[in-house]
Design a protein around this motif. Structure first.
Motif, PDB file in Angstrom:
ATOM      1  N   VAL A  81       0.853  -1.186   0.000  1.00 46.26           N
ATOM      2  CA  VAL A  81       0.000   0.000   0.000  1.00 46.26           C
ATOM      3  C   VAL A  81       0.889   1.235   0.000  1.00 46.26           C
ATOM      4  CG1 VAL A  81      -1.780   1.274   1.269  1.00 46.26           C
ATOM      5  CG2 VAL A  81      -1.764  -1.238   1.325  1.00 46.26           C
ATOM      6  N   GLY A  82       0.607   2.152  -0.909  1.00 44.11           N
ATOM      7  CA  GLY A  82       1.301   3.424  -0.937  1.00 44.11           C
ATOM      8  C   GLY A  82       0.376   4.507  -0.415  1.00 44.11           C
ATOM      9  N   VAL A  83       0.859   5.305   0.512  1.00 44.96           N
ATOM     10  CA  VAL A  83       0.052   6.379   1.111  1.00 44.96           C
ATOM     11  C   VAL A  83       0.617   7.711   0.623  1.00 44.96           C
ATOM     12  CG1 VAL A  83      -0.738   7.437   3.251  1.00 44.96           C
ATOM     13  CG2 VAL A  83      -0.401   4.948   3.140  1.00 44.96           C
ATOM     14  N   VAL A  84      -0.222   8.424  -0.141  1.00 46.46           N
ATOM     15  CA  VAL A  84       0.163   9.719  -0.704  1.00 46.46           C
ATOM     16  C   VAL A  84      -0.746  10.782  -0.103  1.00 46.46           C
ATOM     17  CG1 VAL A  84       0.353  11.072  -2.825  1.00 46.46           C
ATOM     18  CG2 VAL A  84       0.953   8.642  -2.844  1.00 46.46           C
ATOM     19  N   ASP A  85      -0.153  11.829   0.404  1.00 46.99           N
ATOM     20  CA  ASP A  85      -0.910  12.931   0.999  1.00 46.99           C
ATOM     21  C   ASP A  85      -0.958  14.101   0.014  1.00 46.99           C
ATOM     22  OD1 ASP A  85      -2.176  14.346   3.281  1.00 46.99           O
ATOM     23  OD2 ASP A  85      -0.372  15.597   3.125  1.00 46.99           O
ATOM     24  N   TYR A  86      -2.142  14.617  -0.177  1.00 48.10           N
ATOM     25  CA  TYR A  86      -2.319  15.791  -1.038  1.00 48.10           C
ATOM     26  C   TYR A  86      -2.979  16.870  -0.197  1.00 48.10           C
ATOM     27  CZ  TYR A  86      -3.620  18.627  -5.088  1.00 48.10           C
ATOM     28  OH  TYR A  86      -3.752  19.650  -5.994  1.00 48.10           O
ATOM     29  N   SER A  87      -2.164  17.763   0.346  1.00 48.90           N
ATOM     30  CA  SER A  87      -2.658  18.827   1.223  1.00 48.90           C
ATOM     31  C   SER A  87      -2.079  20.162   0.784  1.00 48.90           C
ATOM     32  CB  SER A  87      -2.235  18.570   2.677  1.00 48.90           C
ATOM     33  OG  SER A  87      -2.777  17.358   3.147  1.00 48.90           O
ATOM     34  N   ASN A  88      -2.929  21.171   0.771  1.00 43.16           N
ATOM     35  CA  ASN A  88      -2.502  22.537   0.431  1.00 43.16           C
ATOM     36  C   ASN A  88      -1.759  22.603  -0.899  1.00 43.16           C
ATOM     37  OD1 ASN A  88      -3.543  23.465   2.940  1.00 43.16           O
ATOM     38  ND2 ASN A  88      -1.652  22.800   3.943  1.00 43.16           N
ATOM     39  N   GLY A  89      -2.209  21.795  -1.860  1.00 40.67           N
ATOM     40  CA  GLY A  89      -1.607  21.817  -3.183  1.00 40.67           C
ATOM     41  C   GLY A  89      -0.262  21.128  -3.295  1.00 40.67           C
ATOM     42  N   ILE A  90       0.152  20.440  -2.226  1.00 38.13           N
ATOM     43  CA  ILE A  90       1.443  19.746  -2.227  1.00 38.13           C
ATOM     44  C   ILE A  90       1.202  18.241  -2.127  1.00 38.13           C
ATOM     45  CG2 ILE A  90       3.630  19.418  -1.000  1.00 38.13           C
ATOM     46  CD1 ILE A  90       3.293  22.326   0.003  1.00 38.13           C
ATOM     47  N   VAL A  91       1.824  17.503  -3.036  1.00 40.47           N
ATOM     48  CA  VAL A  91       1.710  16.049  -3.048  1.00 40.47           C
ATOM     49  C   VAL A  91       2.949  15.462  -2.393  1.00 40.47           C
ATOM     50  CG1 VAL A  91       1.418  14.001  -4.486  1.00 40.47           C
ATOM     51  CG2 VAL A  91       0.406  16.162  -5.216  1.00 40.47           C
ATOM     52  N   THR A  92       2.735  14.601  -1.383  1.00 45.44           N
ATOM     53  CA  THR A  92       3.838  13.983  -0.665  1.00 45.44           C
ATOM     54  C   THR A  92       3.608  12.492  -0.553  1.00 45.44           C
ATOM     55  OG1 THR A  92       4.095  15.997   0.659  1.00 45.44           O
ATOM     56  CG2 THR A  92       5.177  14.000   1.483  1.00 45.44           C
ATOM     57  N   TYR A  93       4.569  11.702  -1.030  1.00 46.48           N
ATOM     58  CA  TYR A  93       4.511  10.255  -0.855  1.00 46.48           C
ATOM     59  C   TYR A  93       4.962   9.991   0.568  1.00 46.48           C
ATOM     60  CZ  TYR A  93       3.861   5.825  -3.268  1.00 46.48           C
ATOM     61  OH  TYR A  93       3.354   4.625  -3.729  1.00 46.48           O
ATOM     62  N   LYS A  94       4.035   9.625   1.447  1.00 50.89           N
ATOM     63  CA  LYS A  94       4.312   9.513   2.876  1.00 50.89           C
ATOM     64  C   LYS A  94       4.894   8.159   3.289  1.00 50.89           C
ATOM     65  CE  LYS A  94       2.644  12.236   5.525  1.00 50.89           C
ATOM     66  NZ  LYS A  94       3.124  13.389   6.226  1.00 50.89           N
ATOM     67  N   ARG A  95       4.229   7.079   2.808  1.00 53.78           N
ATOM     68  CA  ARG A  95       4.542   5.780   3.404  1.00 53.78           C
ATOM     69  C   ARG A  95       4.236   4.653   2.425  1.00 53.78           C
ATOM     70  NH1 ARG A  95       1.816   7.066   7.310  1.00 53.78           N
ATOM     71  NH2 ARG A  95      -0.219   6.188   6.975  1.00 53.78           N
ATOM     72  N   ILE A  96       5.003   3.583   2.536  1.00 57.46           N
ATOM     73  CA  ILE A  96       4.743   2.332   1.824  1.00 57.46           C
ATOM     74  C   ILE A  96       4.696   1.232   2.873  1.00 57.46           C
ATOM     75  CG2 ILE A  96       5.681   0.604   0.237  1.00 57.46           C
ATOM     76  CD1 ILE A  96       6.872   2.946  -1.382  1.00 57.46           C
ATOM     77  N   ILE A  97       3.655   0.416   2.793  1.00 57.25           N
ATOM     78  CA  ILE A  97       3.485  -0.697   3.723  1.00 57.25           C
ATOM     79  C   ILE A  97       3.473  -1.989   2.903  1.00 57.25           C
ATOM     80  CG2 ILE A  97       2.039  -1.715   5.533  1.00 57.25           C
ATOM     81  CD1 ILE A  97       0.669   1.261   5.419  1.00 57.25           C
ATOM     82  N   HIS A  98       4.454  -2.854   3.153  1.00 60.41           N
ATOM     83  CA  HIS A  98       4.494  -4.167   2.509  1.00 60.41           C
ATOM     84  C   HIS A  98       3.849  -5.176   3.454  1.00 60.41           C
ATOM     85  CE1 HIS A  98       7.008  -2.615  -0.613  1.00 60.41           C
ATOM     86  NE2 HIS A  98       8.063  -2.447   0.162  1.00 60.41           N
ATOM     87  N   LYS A  99       2.984  -6.015   2.902  1.00 64.90           N
ATOM     88  CA  LYS A  99       2.303  -7.036   3.689  1.00 64.90           C
ATOM     89  C   LYS A  99       2.546  -8.410   3.057  1.00 64.90           C
ATOM     90  CE  LYS A  99      -1.312  -3.750   4.947  1.00 64.90           C
ATOM     91  NZ  LYS A  99      -2.748  -3.498   5.019  1.00 64.90           N
ATOM     92  N   PRO A 100       3.766  -8.951   3.259  1.00 63.09           N
ATOM     93  CA  PRO A 100       4.054 -10.257   2.676  1.00 63.09           C
ATOM     94  C   PRO A 100       3.355 -11.378   3.459  1.00 63.09           C
ATOM     95  CG  PRO A 100       5.909  -9.543   3.994  1.00 63.09           C
ATOM     96  CD  PRO A 100       4.915  -8.402   3.977  1.00 63.09           C
ATOM     97  N   GLU A 101       2.906 -12.380   2.716  1.00 61.44           N
ATOM     98  CA  GLU A 101       2.372 -13.594   3.337  1.00 61.44           C
ATOM     99  C   GLU A 101       3.233 -14.752   2.861  1.00 61.44           C
ATOM    100  OE1 GLU A 101      -1.896 -14.549   4.015  1.00 61.44           O
ATOM    101  OE2 GLU A 101      -1.451 -16.177   2.597  1.00 61.44           O
ATOM    102  N   ILE A 102       3.846 -15.430   3.818  1.00 58.56           N
ATOM    103  CA  ILE A 102       4.740 -16.535   3.517  1.00 58.56           C
ATOM    104  C   ILE A 102       4.136 -17.794   4.111  1.00 58.56           C
ATOM    105  CG2 ILE A 102       7.074 -17.461   3.789  1.00 58.56           C
ATOM    106  CD1 ILE A 102       7.763 -14.385   4.474  1.00 58.56           C
ATOM    107  N   VAL A 103       3.829 -18.756   3.252  1.00 52.33           N
ATOM    108  CA  VAL A 103       3.361 -20.060   3.705  1.00 52.33           C
ATOM    109  C   VAL A 103       4.556 -20.992   3.642  1.00 52.33           C
ATOM    110  CG1 VAL A 103       1.747 -21.958   3.317  1.00 52.33           C
ATOM    111  CG2 VAL A 103       1.023 -19.594   2.848  1.00 52.33           C
ATOM    112  N   LEU A 104       5.030 -21.385   4.820  1.00 55.78           N
ATOM    113  CA  LEU A 104       6.202 -22.247   4.893  1.00 55.78           C
ATOM    114  C   LEU A 104       5.865 -23.673   4.475  1.00 55.78           C
ATOM    115  CD1 LEU A 104       7.665 -21.004   8.301  1.00 55.78           C
ATOM    116  CD2 LEU A 104       8.406 -20.382   5.994  1.00 55.78           C
TER     117      LEU A 104
END
Length: 145
Positions: A81-104
């Motif tokens: 998931v990429g979290v992009v903030d658009y406030s006051n006319g400014i675009v900022t890429y805030k955060r990336i969340i990786h959610k891996p699922e590993i089945v052993l």
């Protein structure tokens, strides 16, 4: 150590809400501003491409680390998931969340502690994560089964 060069050609035919193209050795696609930012939403966009670069770098790095540690898996899938903030006319890429699922694979339960360390080490080792460091927060929320 060898230096590698990657090339991209871009074409933008008009103004803000037009649709352009990008082309690399193995990718050719249309690009535009996403609908969430009042664009046409055709093809991909820089936000998705940054997320894609971070996600593919992470999952490939993790897979390589699992292989080197002789961890057998049934599957490795991931949502990012990429979290992009658009406030006051400014675009900022805030955060990336990786959610891996590993089945052993069967018989790999004793390597769970190794896998728990590797899911975090892969993020710190990934070239794209290192490039983003100090600008975009990258976190990992693993599910190990």
């Amino acid at each position: 150590m060898a230096e590698h060069h990657f090339h991209l050609k871009a074409e933008w035919p008009g103004l803000r809400n037009d649709v352009g193209t990008i082309e690399t050795l193995n990718l050719k696609t249309e690009v535009s501003i996403p609908t969430e930012m009042d664009g046409p939403g055709i093809g991909t966009n820089p936000d998705e491409m940054l997320l894609g670069a971070a996600a593919t770098c992470y999952i490939i790095t993790l897979a390589a680390m699992l292989e080197r540690s002789e961890v057998e898996k049934e599957s490795l899938t991931m949502e990012s998931v990429g979290v992009v903030d658009y406030s006051n006319g400014i675009v900022t890429y805030k955060r990336i969340i990786h959610k891996p699922e590993i089945v052993l694979a069967k018989g790999m339960a004793e390597k769970r502690n190794i896998v728990e360390r590797l899911v975090l080490k892969a993020e710190a080792s990934c070239m794209i994560s290192r490039a983003l460091q100090g600008n975009v927060e990258v976190t990992v929320e693993p599910n190990i089964i």
